[in-house]
Enzyme design. Structure first.
Site, PDB file in Angstrom:
ATOM      1  N   ASP A  11     -56.431 -58.919   8.566  1.00 30.86           N
ATOM      2  CA  ASP A  11     -58.190 -58.935   9.483  1.00 30.86           C
ATOM      3  C   ASP A  11     -57.723 -57.150   9.742  1.00 30.86           C
ATOM      4  O   ASP A  11     -56.909 -56.125   9.569  1.00 30.86           O
ATOM      5  CB  ASP A  11     -57.767 -59.698  10.353  1.00 30.86           C
ATOM      6  CG  ASP A  11     -58.687 -59.672  11.159  1.00 30.86           C
ATOM      7  OD1 ASP A  11     -59.963 -58.866  11.020  1.00 30.86           O
ATOM      8  OD2 ASP A  11     -58.775 -59.842  12.173  1.00 30.86           O
ATOM      9  N   SER A  12     -58.953 -57.062  10.121  1.00 28.48           N
ATOM     10  CA  SER A  12     -59.567 -56.023  10.459  1.00 28.48           C
ATOM     11  C   SER A  12     -58.199 -54.861  11.313  1.00 28.48           C
ATOM     12  O   SER A  12     -58.125 -53.890  12.003  1.00 28.48           O
ATOM     13  CB  SER A  12     -60.806 -55.623  10.334  1.00 28.48           C
ATOM     14  OG  SER A  12     -61.496 -56.232  11.521  1.00 28.48           O
ATOM     15  N   CYS A  74     -60.147 -62.373   8.204  1.00 24.81           N
ATOM     16  CA  CYS A  74     -61.472 -61.972   8.777  1.00 24.81           C
ATOM     17  C   CYS A  74     -62.827 -62.334   8.267  1.00 24.81           C
ATOM     18  O   CYS A  74     -62.889 -62.447   7.413  1.00 24.81           O
ATOM     19  CB  CYS A  74     -61.102 -60.099   8.464  1.00 24.81           C
ATOM     20  SG  CYS A  74     -62.801 -59.690   8.665  1.00 24.81           S
ATOM     21  N   GLU A 154     -59.694 -59.793  24.127  1.00 20.22           N
ATOM     22  CA  GLU A 154     -58.610 -59.545  24.073  1.00 20.22           C
ATOM     23  C   GLU A 154     -58.348 -58.633  25.735  1.00 20.22           C
ATOM     24  O   GLU A 154     -57.765 -58.010  25.397  1.00 20.22           O
ATOM     25  CB  GLU A 154     -59.043 -57.983  22.852  1.00 20.22           C
ATOM     26  CG  GLU A 154     -59.494 -58.222  21.477  1.00 20.22           C
ATOM     27  CD  GLU A 154     -59.593 -57.034  20.708  1.00 20.22           C
ATOM     28  OE1 GLU A 154     -59.796 -55.979  21.637  1.00 20.22           O
ATOM     29  OE2 GLU A 154     -59.416 -57.309  19.751  1.00 20.22           O
ATOM     30  N   CYS A 188     -65.570 -67.036  14.646  1.00 18.70           N
ATOM     31  CA  CYS A 188     -64.792 -65.426  14.743  1.00 18.70           C
ATOM     32  C   CYS A 188     -63.941 -65.745  14.599  1.00 18.70           C
ATOM     33  O   CYS A 188     -62.967 -66.916  16.109  1.00 18.70           O
ATOM     34  CB  CYS A 188     -65.706 -64.421  15.106  1.00 18.70           C
ATOM     35  SG  CYS A 188     -64.653 -63.059  16.313  1.00 18.70           S
ATOM     36  N   HIS A 190     -61.200 -64.214  17.268  1.00 19.85           N
ATOM     37  CA  HIS A 190     -60.943 -63.828  18.104  1.00 19.85           C
ATOM     38  C   HIS A 190     -61.435 -65.752  19.193  1.00 19.85           C
ATOM     39  O   HIS A 190     -60.356 -65.772  20.196  1.00 19.85           O
ATOM     40  CB  HIS A 190     -61.493 -63.188  18.682  1.00 19.85           C
ATOM     41  CG  HIS A 190     -61.073 -61.523  18.459  1.00 19.85           C
ATOM     42  ND1 HIS A 190     -61.497 -61.175  17.219  1.00 19.85           N
ATOM     43  CD2 HIS A 190     -60.854 -60.817  19.100  1.00 19.85           C
ATOM     44  CE1 HIS A 190     -61.199 -59.774  16.907  1.00 19.85           C
ATOM     45  NE2 HIS A 190     -60.946 -59.532  18.727  1.00 19.85           N
TER      46      HIS A 190
END
Length: 269
Positions: A11-12, A74, A154, A188, A190
């Protein structure tokens, strides 16, 4: 016959660790290598050509470690890079997160009315509507960017008042009225850690599709009898291109257990 080689995931940044975790939970005997290209994140603001170049370099680093399967964890890289990497690295199977998510959404949606929340770049690129409507041309797909969710995830604010408020703000326009979508795709990597807060703001009867879980299921299907035998304890290795301290601190939110900063290998792509 079981193949002892590891699975590579990239992933990035750290969001793709939700995909790593889902694979680890479903296939605990597999050895896993995760690469976060933290020096060059985010991919979503880059051109398609740049994303494909970065994704190819990340994939090369994992292929060099003799992996048996490559997972693009990603959404941006999956949308533009999956066909390119699949051709370049054949016969190593390549799985992105968009296609499994789209297939699961269609399977879950009784009314073919599907909503997608993702980052601005993924929404702008239209990867999920394309993938869904390629399989179900009659499907109605609505989508909205939910960029604030990335920062909330995050920070570890997985189910707090601000997270609920953000979920309400994003979801209320999508699910207003009686003829609202019956399925919501978390587009996403996340977002799965925010699933409880998101689910709490959905109308009754709406199915939540987690692309991390669906990608892990796709990995299991592709591996078939090459999967690790039952009873084996697999290993997890972490690679990054920058910032091991932050990678460990934020990554553990997505992994659900501590990540040792000293065990993160910093590499140059």
């Amino acid at each position: 016959m079981s193949d002892p080689r590891p699975i590579g995931v990239f992933d990035s940044g750290v969001g793709g660790i939700t995909v790593l975790r889902a694979i680890h939970d479903l296939l605990p005997g597999e050895d896993l290598i995760y690469l976060g290209d933290t020096a060059r994140l985010p991919y979503g603001t880059k051109s398609a050509e740049t994303v494909v170049r970065y994704a190819t370099q990340a994939a090369n680093a994992l292929i060099a470690r003799d992996i048996k399967l490559l997972v693009i964890a990603c959404n941006t890289a999956s949308a533009v890079g999956t066909p390119v990497l699949a051709e370049k690295f054949a016969p190593v199977p390549v799985i992105g997160v968009v296609e499994p998510g789209a297939e699961a959404a269609i399977a879950a949606s009784s009314g073919r009315h599907i909503a997608v929340i993702a980052t601005e770049g993924t929404v702008r690129g239209g990867a999920y509507p394309r993938a869904i409507q390629a399989r179900a041309p009659d499907a109605a797909v609505v989508q909205t960017p939910a960029t604030v969710f990335v920062a909330l995830a995050e920070e570890g604010w997985t189910d707090t008042a601000p997270t609920r408020e953000a979920a309400r703000a994003y979801l209320a326009p999508l699910f207003a009225g009686t003829n609202h979508p019956d399925t919501l795709v978390l587009g996403c990597t996340h977002f799965p850690v925010l699933a409880d807060a998101i689910r709490a703001e959905l109308p009754d009867g709406v199915t939540l599709v987690d692309s991390a879980t669906t990608t892990a299921q796709a990995v299991a299907r592709v591996l078939g009898d090459q999967a690790a035998p039952e009873g084996r304890d697999g290993t997890v290795r972490f690679l990054a291109t920058d910032g091991p301290e932050r990678f460990a601190r934020v990554g553990q939110i997505f992994f659900g257990q501590p990540i040792n900063e000293g065990e993160i290998e910093i590499i140059d792509l």
